[in-house]
Write a protein that holds these residues in place. Structure first.
Motif, mmCIF file in Angstrom:
data_model
loop_
_atom_site.group_PDB
_atom_site.id
_atom_site.type_symbol
_atom_site.label_atom_id
_atom_site.label_comp_id
_atom_site.label_asym_id
_atom_site.label_seq_id
_atom_site.Cartn_x
_atom_site.Cartn_y
_atom_site.Cartn_z
ATOM 1 N N THR A 226 39.982 38.529 40.737
ATOM 2 C CA THR A 226 40.356 39.855 40.266
ATOM 3 C C THR A 226 39.112 40.644 39.892
ATOM 4 O O THR A 226 37.996 40.134 39.910
ATOM 5 C CB THR A 226 41.251 39.769 39.017
ATOM 6 N N LEU A 227 39.364 41.885 39.524
ATOM 7 C CA LEU A 227 38.286 42.718 39.045
ATOM 8 C C LEU A 227 37.636 42.127 37.792
ATOM 9 O O LEU A 227 36.450 42.335 37.536
ATOM 10 C CB LEU A 227 38.847 44.112 38.770
ATOM 11 N N GLY A 228 38.389 41.341 37.050
ATOM 12 C CA GLY A 228 37.822 40.649 35.895
ATOM 13 C C GLY A 228 36.748 39.642 36.310
ATOM 14 O O GLY A 228 35.729 39.495 35.642
ATOM 15 N N MET A 290 36.286 45.966 44.357
ATOM 16 C CA MET A 290 37.158 45.024 45.056
ATOM 17 C C MET A 290 37.145 45.405 46.545
ATOM 18 O O MET A 290 37.251 46.583 46.894
ATOM 19 C CB MET A 290 38.583 45.110 44.506
ATOM 20 N N GLN A 307 41.912 38.267 48.502
ATOM 21 C CA GLN A 307 41.302 39.433 47.882
ATOM 22 C C GLN A 307 39.998 38.996 47.246
ATOM 23 O O GLN A 307 39.750 37.804 47.052
ATOM 24 C CB GLN A 307 42.230 40.048 46.833
ATOM 25 N N ALA B 411 47.343 43.019 36.731
ATOM 26 C CA ALA B 411 46.617 41.854 36.236
ATOM 27 C C ALA B 411 46.104 40.994 37.387
ATOM 28 O O ALA B 411 44.977 40.529 37.368
ATOM 29 C CB ALA B 411 47.515 41.027 35.318
ATOM 30 N N PHE B 413 45.313 41.721 40.445
ATOM 31 C CA PHE B 413 44.260 42.327 41.260
ATOM 32 C C PHE B 413 43.246 43.036 40.376
ATOM 33 O O PHE B 413 42.039 42.879 40.519
ATOM 34 C CB PHE B 413 44.893 43.319 42.247
ATOM 35 N N GLY B 414 43.777 43.803 39.414
ATOM 36 C CA GLY B 414 42.888 44.590 38.562
ATOM 37 C C GLY B 414 42.344 43.822 37.373
ATOM 38 O O GLY B 414 41.397 44.276 36.728
ATOM 39 N N GLY B 415 42.933 42.689 37.070
ATOM 40 C CA GLY B 415 42.410 41.877 35.979
ATOM 41 C C GLY B 415 42.788 42.367 34.597
ATOM 42 O O GLY B 415 42.251 41.894 33.610
#
Lengths: 356, 818
Positions: A226-228, A290, A307, B411, B413-415
């Protein structure tokens, strides 16, 4: 002791004392103790002595022999010691002379930074990928969601080369290391973790731009990234690379054609002193995001399944920041004075366990 | 894009401070480029009344003034020639910083008279060069009011960078909308008045190029009186660096910035034939509003009347039909142009206009009717007149799209786990409207101004992809892209700092190899060369054709079509070419003795390879116990040997031939080969003519190693070490051979004379001096015999020596030196 033995002893002692070197000493030794030496002859003659005198004569001869042997050995030791002392004196040299010159070679700061990046990202499971400097415009632009009319193609000040065949794809000097993302995604199945350090080219030449410079690209594709993770990966890298465990890192929304969401990454610094870490100012340091579903699709990857993220940063830029180097141009000048000043030892490569 | 704070507030109801606004802009992707707050430095300077100005008793050129700045009466000594009783000026008190002089004022005494402040000139305020006297304000200037407030300079100018995807943010209203969505206020409603149509427009539209222009509206206002715009409009435009022209033109520029909606005005009386046609250009010359002439091409969309081309659509209008002070009837153009078409036309003709930058990013496809009305209303307000009906051609294109967000993807994908309601609220504030919503997802209508969301642009897939794989990947994109757009919007407005950072999950407890063997070998070669005393350089991949040609082939296929400079146009055939230039630059700086190397690309028609190249220029370092020497090709050969042996090349299998490339001295250079075909390296002294061409004075030796030509060593376990129990025996031989015989042949012959016994042959002397017959030389070698079964007998040693002599004689014609 008989007179002849007493005089033999004293004559021998005198001769030894007169012997100035080992050669003279050896002559004395042979003259006395040799096959037909004076003492040897007297020992041979013992058999001719009358039996009743033989015992006394024999004992006296033994005493003399022991004394003379001791005198010879003692003289030898003295002469050897003197000879060694003379030799040591003769071999004295001026130890204040300068030693043999050794010319040290050095590793260029760009290579050093690339090594450090390999060490840090390597520890996070990334491998190094590479690609050619001359690319076709599809890998450099089209596959990365930069269509022919896109303004990014203008912004990037691309160097073009003649096509290899009539109507073939346009050839460019890669404007970024991102075409290697494309090569990697087409060439290998996910999961993917690569970084791509390498030369890049843009038609721009002034105090802060060079027509050739270096970038490192990063690409991570997996099921649950993820972006995290993007933030964590970059924060972990930046803090270790710059050696500041609490380095402030800020992520700002931005736009790149090949990522979505896209982010610029800033680190905290002091604009006035140039010191990294505190100071309350922000310095833009890299772009990230991403991976865009179109880029995945262009490379045959199903965005419903996979992803991940990508990032790119200027190697000279982070090198300059890390080492407080004020100017970009000397990187390519090969000025030996600059290389000696900023170069790194070949024998201390970047290793995490020794420190980067 | 620039706009002033007050302009922003015409669209945004907010109590946020300037720094809140600028910080938020940066975090939501509208990166702040700068804030120009011209008034900030002047905020303490007040308008003051000069109650009295009389001659200074002790100085001819000074006056004593009593000044009222609304906060008290001050004594001031002033040297300005125009200081006079009763005037209004600008006053600075002690303690204030004067921008024009860089000085902080102090209370002082000038020739015996106390001075408590200063009456300022324009230059002292940092507002220009006028220093002929102090500022002389009109009589009605209000005493006590800060000068920048009275002068309208207290309005900060905000400059932001707008990314190429955000055409909607190239407008004050778009910026206001984003700020409101990020929680910094409320977007004011856009009020569109009703403007009655009084007559039929004398100018109408026709579209013959619908791809470039799908829809266009227009309206005529007749009976207008054109002239300078009112002050507020002029101030709006000048505050962001635009030059006011006249009211009609200023209206179009205003809406370009205000709504991101470029407009154009034609002088309706100058339009010939009553119909403006959007059509392809056909090579006509056309003079644009910037006074320059352009030749329009068939791919350029133009607006033409019967007299010819009058405008380059979406890029720039034409001079012939422009509006000036004599215009009494104006035709307002409000069109939708294709972004790509505008981009290609603007790029080709190299016109960067505010209109082009907006059209090529994509503008609001639904705004045309309202924008036409708003522009008509403003024209009538500023210039009077009455409006015609609205004429149009084409039709509103199908811009309506939907996008679906599954809340869990925020959550996954975007976290960041954003609550569903918060996510939807952010999107609604951006203008998205909910079409359907359930517990798991929301489907939204995309607003007309967001051309970047759920866009349907074409893929450019790898043509080599298998069809099923390509189709599956394309379906994946279709499914995921609109959602990614929405995730981006939700995260952006909340600030990406809110997303918690998560370290990368480990793939294995100890990471696998980071470098391929080939990469590791390059890194090793780099360390070997640096350890050998060479300093690593990084030089450009290109140089001039002329210099490149000294070092190898320079095919046109490797020549840049658009080099940045004539001396940087050919890709180098070898890094040695640019290294030699680097050595020359060092020599020019007085550092002629340098040892440089580079590991980098060498460009050849057949492809790119990686060379480790080096140059040792000048003389070796001088020392008391070694002769200063330079230019020894054997030093370069030693560099090659160091790298090749470190990289696991079987050194005994190498041969050195005397056919190095032309940039080397033909008699002092070599090519290192592994087998007959593979060239691993070249080395030698640089050719004297190359040195001369490069203006390189001293001797120079160089080498080039093709790292890609080196075979990967076989990955197998090391064999056991050879540790014989018997002592080796050494014998020396001095051979006399023809001077042309190469040492390598002799050494190989000696080594091969008794393969099992001879383990080492060392050449320890080469003699070609006076005591040697002309054309002959002596090569002296030490041969090491290694017995394995028993100590060698004298007879065995003699027999082995005889074999060495015979083998060398056979290979080289050598005789033992007498």
């Amino acid at each position: 002791m008989t007179d002849d033995l007493a005089s033999l002893t004293s004559e021998t002692e005198a001769a030894l004392a007169a012997a100035a070197d080992l050669r003279a000493w050896d002559a004395v030794r042979v003259a006395v103790m040799g096959k037909s030496g004076t003492l040897t002859n007297k020992l041979k003659e013992l058999g001719k002595v009358a039996p009743d005198e033989r015992r006394t004569r024999g004992a006296a001869l033994n005493v003399v022999k022991e004394a003379i042997t001791a005198a010879i050995e003692s003289r030898r030791a003295a002469l050897e010691s003197a000879a060694l002392n003379a030799r040591l004196a003769a071999e004295r040299m001026d130890v204040t002379l300068p030693p043999h010159p050794v010319v040290n070679g050095l590793i260029h700061p760009i290579s050093r930074t690339m090594e450090e990046m390999a060490a840090i990202f390597g520890a996070m499971g990334f491998a190094i990928a590479e690609g050619p400097d001359v690319e076709d415009d599809w890998r450099n632009f089209g596959a990365l969601n930069i269509p022919a009319h896109h303004s990014a193609r203008e912004d990037m000040d691309t160097f073009y080369l003649p096509p290899l065949e009539q109507g073939g794809r346009r050839r460019v000097m890669r404007t970024h290391t991102s075409p290697v993302q494309v090569r990697t995604m087409i060439g290998q199945e996910p999961p993917i973790r690569v970084i791509v350090p390498g030369r890049t080219y843009r038609a721009d030449h002034d105090a802060t731009h060079s027509p050739m410079f270096h970038q490192v690209e990063g690409l991570a594709i997996d099921r649950g990234l993820t972006l995290g993770h993007l933030k964590g990966c970059l924060i972990d890298f930046l803090r270790i690379f710059f050696g500041i465990s609490n380095l402030p890192v800020r992520f700002r929304s931005s736009y790149f054609p090949f990522t979505e969401p896209s982010m610029e990454v800033d680190i905290g610094w002091n604009r006035r002193t140039g010191e990294l870490g505190g100071g309350g100012d922000w310095l833009e340091i890299l772009g990230s995001g991403m991976v865009h579903p179109k880029v995945l699709a262009n490379c045959g990857i199903d965005a419903r399944e996979w992803q991940g993220f990508a990032f790119g940063m200027g190697i000279e830029r982070v090198t300059m920041l890390k080492h407080g180097m004020p100017d970009l141009r000397p990187f390519y000048e090969s000025d030996i004075r600059w290389l000696r000043h900023y170069g790194f030892s070949a024998l201390a490569p970047a290793m995490l366990h020794e420190g980067v | 894009m620039k706009f002033s704070l007050s302009w922003l507030k015409t669209h945004l109801e907010t109590t946020a401070t300037l720094s809140d606004i600028t910080d938020t802009l940066t975090m939501i992707g509208l990166e702040l480029e700068g804030v120009e707050d011209r008034g900030a430095a002047l905020a303490g300077f007040r308008i003051a009344h000069v109650i009295e100005a009389v001659q200074h008793p002790n100085a001819d050129r000074l006056r004593m003034c009593k000044v009222d700045d609304g906060h008290g009466v001050h004594s001031v000594v002033c040297g300005a020639p125009n200081a006079r009783t009763g005037m209004k000026g600008v006053f600075a008190t002690a303690g204030q910083f004067i921008p024009g002089t860089g000085i902080t004022l102090k209370v002082g005494e000038i020739r015996g008279v106390k001075s408590e402040g200063m009456l300022l000139s324009m230059r002292e305020m940092g507002l220009g060069d006028d220093h002929s006297g102090i500022v002389d304000l009109p009589d009605d200037a209000p005493v006590g009011v800060p000068y920048p407030v009275w002068a309208g300079m207290d309005d900060p100018i905000i400059d932001i960078a707008v990314t190429p995807n955000r055409g909607d943010a190239l407008s004050v209203r778009g910026v206001a909308r984003d700020l409101a969505a990020a929680g910094l206020g409320v977007l004011k409603a856009l009020r569109v008045p009703e403007i009655p149509a009084v007559f039929a427009s004398p100018v109408t539209w026709a579209i013959e190029m619908p791809d470039a222009c799908p829809w266009v509206l227009g309206r005529t206002v007749r009976g207008v009186k054109n002239g300078p715009s009112p002050q507020w409009l002029q101030d709006r435009l000048t505050s962001i660096g635009l030059r006011p022209i006249n009211a009609l033109v200023d209206v179009t520029n205003f809406f370009t910035i205000d709504l991101g909606r470029p407009l154009h005005v034609f002088d309706a009386d100058k339009v010939q034939g009553g119909v403006l046609t959007l059509r392809p250009g056909s090579g006509e010359r056309f003079r644009a509003l910037n006074g320059k002439d352009y030749t329009v091409r068939p791919i350029d969309c133009v607006i033409a009347d019967t007299a010819g081309v009058q405008s380059m659509a979406g890029v720039m209008g034409g001079e012939a039909t422009g509006c000036d002070e004599n215009t009494t009837s104006v035709f307002i153009e409000c069109a939708l142009f294709d972004p790509i078409s505008v981009a290609l036309t603007g790029r080709h003709h190299q016109i960067a206009s505010d209109a082009r930058s907006r059209f090529e990013r994509g503008i609001d496809a639904a705004l045309l009717p309202d924008a036409t009305t708003l522009a008509t209303a403003m024209v009538m307000e500023l210039c009077g007149g009455e409006a015609s009906e609205t004429v149009s051609a084409g039709a509103e294109p199908a811009w309506r799209r939907q996008a679906t967000l599954r809340f869990r993807r925020l959550a996954e994908f975007g976290g960041l786990d954003v609550p569903a309601d918060a996510a939807v609220a952010r999107l609604e504030r951006l203008g998205f409207t909910v079409a359907a919503r359930d517990a798991d997802s929301v489907t939204l209508d995309v607003p007309s101004w967001r051309n970047d969301v759920a866009a349907t642009s074409a893929l450019e897939p790898d043509p080599a992809l298998a069809p099923e794989k390509a189709a599956k990947a394309a379906a994946g994109r279709e499914a995921m892209e609109p959602e990614a757009d929405l995730v981006e919007e939700v995260l952006r407005l909340g600030g990406l700092d809110a997303v918690p950072a998560v370290s990368m999950p480990q793939l294995s407890p100890v990471p696998t190899l980071t470098l391929t063997p080939r990469q590791a070998r390059a890194a090793f070669a780099r360390r070997i060369l640096a350890a050998n005393g060479l300093s690593e350089s990084v030089t450009f991949s290109f140089l001039s054709v002329k210099e490149a040609a000294l070092f190898g082939p320079t095919p046109t296929s490797l020549r840049l079509l658009n080099p940045i400079a004539a001396d940087l146009d050919q890709l180098r055939p070898t890094p040695l070419a640019t290294l030699a230039a680097a050595a020359q630059r060092n020599a020019n700086r007085g550092h002629g003795d340098v040892n440089l190397f580079e590991i980098g690309p060498a460009f050849r028609e057949e492809g790119q390879t990686v060379f480790a190249a080096g140059i040792r220029a000048g003389t070796a370092p001088r020392a008391w116990n070694a002769p200063a020497a330079g230019g020894d090709p054997m030093v370069a050969k030693a560099d090659v040997w160091a790298v090749l042996s470190a990289l696991g090349v079987p050194m005994e299998a190498l041969t050195t031939t005397t056919d190095a490339p032309g940039h080397y001295h033909p008699g002092r250079s070599g090519t290192v080969r592994q087998g007959p075909k593979t060239v691993l390296a070249t080395f030698g002294a640089l050719h004297p003519s190359v040195l001369a061409a490069l203006d390189l004075g001293g001797p120079a030796v160089a080498f080039e190693i093709d790292l890609n030509a080196i075979q990967e060593p076989k990955r197998r376990k090391k064999s056991l070490p050879d540790l014989p129990a018997y002592q080796p025996v050494k014998r020396d031989f001095a051979f006399v051979v023809d001077a042309a015989v190469s040492a390598e042949v002799l050494l190989k012959a000696a080594k091969g004379a008794e393969r099992t016994l001879i383990v080492r042959v060392v050449l320890f002397d080469v003699y070609e001096g006076d005591r040697m017959e002309a054309g002959r030389k002596s090569l002296a070698i030490e041969v090491t015999f290694q017995p394995r079964e028993h100590t060698l007998t004298d007879a065995e040693i003699e027999a082995a020596c005889a074999k060495v002599v015979a083998a060398v004689a056979k290979a080289t014609g050598a005789t033992l030196r007498g």
